[in-house]
Design a protein around this motif. Structure first.
Motif, PDB file in Angstrom:
ATOM      1  N   ARG A  57       0.835  -1.216   0.000  1.00  0.00           N
ATOM      2  CA  ARG A  57       0.000   0.000   0.000  1.00  0.00           C
ATOM      3  C   ARG A  57       0.865   1.259   0.000  1.00  0.00           C
ATOM      4  O   ARG A  57       0.542   2.243  -0.671  1.00  0.00           O
ATOM      5  N   GLU A  60       2.263   1.691  -3.511  1.00  0.00           N
ATOM      6  CA  GLU A  60       1.212   2.187  -4.407  1.00  0.00           C
ATOM      7  C   GLU A  60       0.981   3.675  -4.187  1.00  0.00           C
ATOM      8  O   GLU A  60       0.862   4.441  -5.148  1.00  0.00           O
ATOM      9  N   PHE A  61       0.913   4.088  -2.927  1.00  0.00           N
ATOM     10  CA  PHE A  61       0.722   5.502  -2.614  1.00  0.00           C
ATOM     11  C   PHE A  61       1.888   6.325  -3.148  1.00  0.00           C
ATOM     12  O   PHE A  61       1.696   7.373  -3.763  1.00  0.00           O
ATOM     13  N   TYR A  62       3.114   5.854  -2.909  1.00  0.00           N
ATOM     14  CA  TYR A  62       4.310   6.566  -3.367  1.00  0.00           C
ATOM     15  C   TYR A  62       4.335   6.659  -4.888  1.00  0.00           C
ATOM     16  O   TYR A  62       4.655   7.701  -5.447  1.00  0.00           O
ATOM     17  N   TYR A  63       3.964   5.569  -5.560  1.00  0.00           N
ATOM     18  CA  TYR A  63       3.904   5.583  -7.025  1.00  0.00           C
ATOM     19  C   TYR A  63       2.889   6.623  -7.497  1.00  0.00           C
ATOM     20  O   TYR A  63       3.167   7.389  -8.420  1.00  0.00           O
ATOM     21  N   ASP A  64       1.717   6.650  -6.863  1.00  0.00           N
ATOM     22  CA  ASP A  64       0.697   7.634  -7.246  1.00  0.00           C
ATOM     23  C   ASP A  64       1.199   9.057  -7.041  1.00  0.00           C
ATOM     24  O   ASP A  64       0.966   9.928  -7.879  1.00  0.00           O
ATOM     25  N   VAL A  65       1.893   9.297  -5.925  1.00  0.00           N
ATOM     26  CA  VAL A  65       2.445  10.628  -5.653  1.00  0.00           C
ATOM     27  C   VAL A  65       3.454  11.001  -6.737  1.00  0.00           C
ATOM     28  O   VAL A  65       3.431  12.111  -7.281  1.00  0.00           O
ATOM     29  N   GLU A  67       3.723   9.763  -9.780  1.00  0.00           N
ATOM     30  CA  GLU A  67       3.038   9.929 -11.063  1.00  0.00           C
ATOM     31  C   GLU A  67       2.339  11.285 -11.135  1.00  0.00           C
ATOM     32  O   GLU A  67       2.433  11.990 -12.149  1.00  0.00           O
ATOM     33  N   ASN A  68       1.672  11.678 -10.052  1.00  0.00           N
ATOM     34  CA  ASN A  68       1.016  12.990 -10.028  1.00  0.00           C
ATOM     35  C   ASN A  68       2.036  14.118 -10.135  1.00  0.00           C
ATOM     36  O   ASN A  68       1.812  15.104 -10.834  1.00  0.00           O
ATOM     37  N   ASN A  71       3.261  14.280 -13.714  1.00  0.00           N
ATOM     38  CA  ASN A  71       2.252  14.914 -14.569  1.00  0.00           C
ATOM     39  C   ASN A  71       2.195  16.418 -14.334  1.00  0.00           C
ATOM     40  O   ASN A  71       2.047  17.201 -15.275  1.00  0.00           O
TER      41      ASN A  71
END
Length: 176
Positions: A57, A60-65, A67-68, A71
């Protein structure tokens, strides 16, 4: 054994009982240690599975951060260009060891032009690179990224297994 036969029946029964107690206690110790070991292994396995879930988890959170953030950086970098980027398929520029197609911002060629990438790096502390499709790879035609020797990584390939951010693709550059 012959000396035991001479002893009284009470002594022989007590000796047999003591031997039986020792055997039973030894068996209980073996069983209890095996049971305890299995319980500890099961508990350890359960705890490790829980920790792997927590790490999953967190990743996943770190990847989302990340990626955001990537972007957002791509949007910031795109804002440095006041015109649409285009690929000039008729012109090439020597970038490193490669004859790279020219990418233009309006009439201005971006190949080997470091104005926008340096302004981005100064503003954000990050790196910016403009890639052009080169055969089955991507070639850096301008970048703020530095190699270990301090020179710019311009004229180097990204790597066939890597894909640059699609946030600022130039029409015609994503083809073969």
């Amino acid at each position: 054994m012959h000396r035991v036969n001479r002893r009284s029946i009470a002594f022989q029964l007590n000796l047999a009982l003591a031997t039986a107690v020792v055997v039973v206690l030894a068996a209980l110790v073996v069983f209890a240690s095996g049971f305890t070991q299995r319980q500890m292994l099961d508990g350890t396995r359960t705890e490790l599975q829980r920790q792997v879930g927590v790490l999953d988890r967190m990743l996943e959170f770190y990847y989302d951060v990340l990626e955001n953030r990537a972007n957002e950086y791509a949007r910031i970098f795109a804002g440095f260009f006041d015109t649409t980027l285009s690929l000039d398929g008729d012109a090439t520029v020597a970038v490193g060891d490669y004859a790279a197609p020219v990418i233009r911002a309006g009439e201005r060629a971006l190949n080997l032009n470091y104005d926008e990438v340096d302004a981005f790096a100064e503003r954000t502390g990050g790196n910016a690179t403009v890639f052009v499709r080169y055969r089955d790879d991507f070639l850096r035609v301008t970048t703020s990224l530095r190699k270990p020797d301090g020179s710019r990584a311009t004229g180097t390939l990204l790597g066939k297994n890597q894909v640059p951010s699609r946030s600022v693709w130039v029409p015609g550059c994503e083809g073969g």
